[in-house]
Design a protein around this motif. Structure first.
Motif, PDB file in Angstrom:
ATOM      1  N   TYR A 123      32.236  15.080   6.113  1.00 13.17           N
ATOM      2  CA  TYR A 123      33.614  15.403   6.455  1.00 13.17           C
ATOM      3  C   TYR A 123      33.689  16.126   7.791  1.00 13.17           C
ATOM      4  O   TYR A 123      32.822  16.929   8.138  1.00 13.17           O
ATOM      5  N   SER A 124      34.777  15.849   8.533  1.00 13.11           N
ATOM      6  CA  SER A 124      35.080  16.678   9.690  1.00 13.11           C
ATOM      7  C   SER A 124      35.626  18.008   9.167  1.00 13.11           C
ATOM      8  O   SER A 124      35.939  18.135   7.968  1.00 13.11           O
ATOM      9  N   GLN A 127      39.007  17.337   7.623  1.00 13.90           N
ATOM     10  CA  GLN A 127      38.935  16.615   6.360  1.00 13.90           C
ATOM     11  C   GLN A 127      38.410  17.493   5.232  1.00 13.90           C
ATOM     12  O   GLN A 127      38.847  17.374   4.084  1.00 13.90           O
ATOM     13  N   SER A 150      43.179   3.456   4.328  1.00 15.34           N
ATOM     14  CA  SER A 150      41.855   3.743   4.870  1.00 15.34           C
ATOM     15  C   SER A 150      41.426   5.118   4.378  1.00 15.34           C
ATOM     16  O   SER A 150      42.250   5.936   3.964  1.00 15.34           O
ATOM     17  N   TRP A 151      40.117   5.378   4.411  1.00 16.17           N
ATOM     18  CA  TRP A 151      39.644   6.693   4.013  1.00 16.17           C
ATOM     19  C   TRP A 151      40.253   7.770   4.898  1.00 16.17           C
ATOM     20  O   TRP A 151      40.627   8.850   4.430  1.00 16.17           O
ATOM     21  N   THR A 152      40.360   7.489   6.206  1.00 17.55           N
ATOM     22  CA  THR A 152      40.920   8.475   7.129  1.00 17.55           C
ATOM     23  C   THR A 152      42.338   8.837   6.738  1.00 17.55           C
ATOM     24  O   THR A 152      42.717  10.018   6.733  1.00 17.55           O
ATOM     25  N   LYS A 153      43.140   7.828   6.378  1.00 11.81           N
ATOM     26  CA  LYS A 153      44.522   8.088   5.983  1.00 11.81           C
ATOM     27  C   LYS A 153      44.575   8.857   4.672  1.00 11.81           C
ATOM     28  O   LYS A 153      45.406   9.759   4.502  1.00 11.81           O
ATOM     29  N   PHE A 155      42.443  11.005   3.568  1.00  9.88           N
ATOM     30  CA  PHE A 155      42.104  12.403   3.825  1.00  9.88           C
ATOM     31  C   PHE A 155      43.239  13.123   4.536  1.00  9.88           C
ATOM     32  O   PHE A 155      43.475  14.314   4.309  1.00  9.88           O
ATOM     33  N   GLU A 156      43.943  12.417   5.423  1.00 10.77           N
ATOM     34  CA  GLU A 156      45.110  13.014   6.081  1.00 10.77           C
ATOM     35  C   GLU A 156      46.160  13.405   5.049  1.00 10.77           C
ATOM     36  O   GLU A 156      46.761  14.488   5.128  1.00 10.77           O
ATOM     37  N   PHE A 202      34.526   7.297   6.982  1.00 14.01           N
ATOM     38  CA  PHE A 202      35.506   8.352   7.087  1.00 14.01           C
ATOM     39  C   PHE A 202      36.383   8.207   8.343  1.00 14.01           C
ATOM     40  O   PHE A 202      37.472   8.735   8.399  1.00 14.01           O
ATOM     41  N   ASN A 203      35.883   7.511   9.327  1.00 20.12           N
ATOM     42  CA  ASN A 203      36.654   7.359  10.561  1.00 20.12           C
ATOM     43  C   ASN A 203      37.140   5.939  10.773  1.00 20.12           C
ATOM     44  O   ASN A 203      37.473   5.531  11.881  1.00 20.12           O
ATOM     45  N   LYS A 205      38.286   1.987   8.403  1.00 24.72           N
ATOM     46  CA  LYS A 205      38.953   1.358   7.261  1.00 24.72           C
ATOM     47  C   LYS A 205      38.035   1.350   6.047  1.00 24.72           C
ATOM     48  O   LYS A 205      36.826   1.487   6.162  1.00 24.72           O
TER      49      LYS A 205
END
Length: 206
Positions: A123-124, A127, A150-153, A155-156, A202-203, A205
């Motif tokens: 994780y960042s 995140q 997506s994983w990024t979305k 986590f957002e 994580f960054n 799709k």
């Protein structure tokens, strides 16, 4: 006040009342799984990160047997999931034992879904803030696409929830989740029985 105190009180009282009401149903499901899983047991436990990343054992109903091929390895999931197990998953009944996790304080009714411990280093900093609240049986991300995000979305959305925890937000999540389950829409089964997730991008799709 709600985020730091009342949310936990509400979770405990609500889950205690629900468990007292549905324990006969849970007992029947447990007995049926013991039969259909052919000796594989009725429950699946796995270590997941909780509040501040502290590990706990998540509890789910086990939906697959443990049959192995001639090489001694477990057969593919599609061959091991039972007919009753598929029904349990499709109706999200496999998630119900997590009510015990909520009662114990490992989880909340609403919060970011707990993933695997092995993801913690990936994780960042932003995140990782998804662990600033207890993980939930369902969450804000599950109300906004689930498998289509997506994983990024995801986590957002998890971090947005952390910053906007409120009684009204939780009510909206409960209502939306109930509709999705009843309509069998965007069912998101993250049960990992005797296997590992593919590491999420994580960054990117899914």
């Amino acid at each position: 006040m709600y985020k730091n105190c009342l949310k936990r009180v509400f979770d405990f009282v609500i889950v205690l009342c629900v468990l007292l009401a549905i324990w006969p149903f849970l007992l029947i499901v447990t007995l049926l799984l013991l039969f259909f899983n052919e000796g594989a047991g009725a429950f699946f436990l796995q270590e997941r990160p909780g509040y501040k990343g502290k590990p706990f054992k998540i509890i789910k109903f086990k939906t697959m047997n443990e049959k192995k091929g001639p090489d001694g390895k477990l057969l593919p999931d599609v061959q091991r999931i039972t007919k009753f197990g598929r029904f349990v998953r499709n109706m999200s009944i496999d998630e119900l034992p997590q009510l015990i996790n909520v009662l114990k304080g490992d989880m909340a009714i609403i919060g970011p879904r707990p993933l695997l411990m092995q993801y913690l280093p990936l994780y960042s900093a932003e995140q990782a803030r998804r662990h600033d609240v207890r993980p939930g049986i369902t969450g804000w991300a599950q109300c906004h696409g689930r498998n289509n995000l997506s994983w990024t979305k995801k986590f957002e959305l998890d971090v947005w929830y952390v910053d906007h925890v409120s009684f009204l937000t939780d009510l909206k999540v409960v209502w939306t989740t109930a509709k999705k389950v009843l309509l069998r829409k965007d069912i998101d089964n993250d049960t990992v029985e005797n296997k590992q997730y593919t590491t999420p991008l994580f960054n990117g799709k899914n």
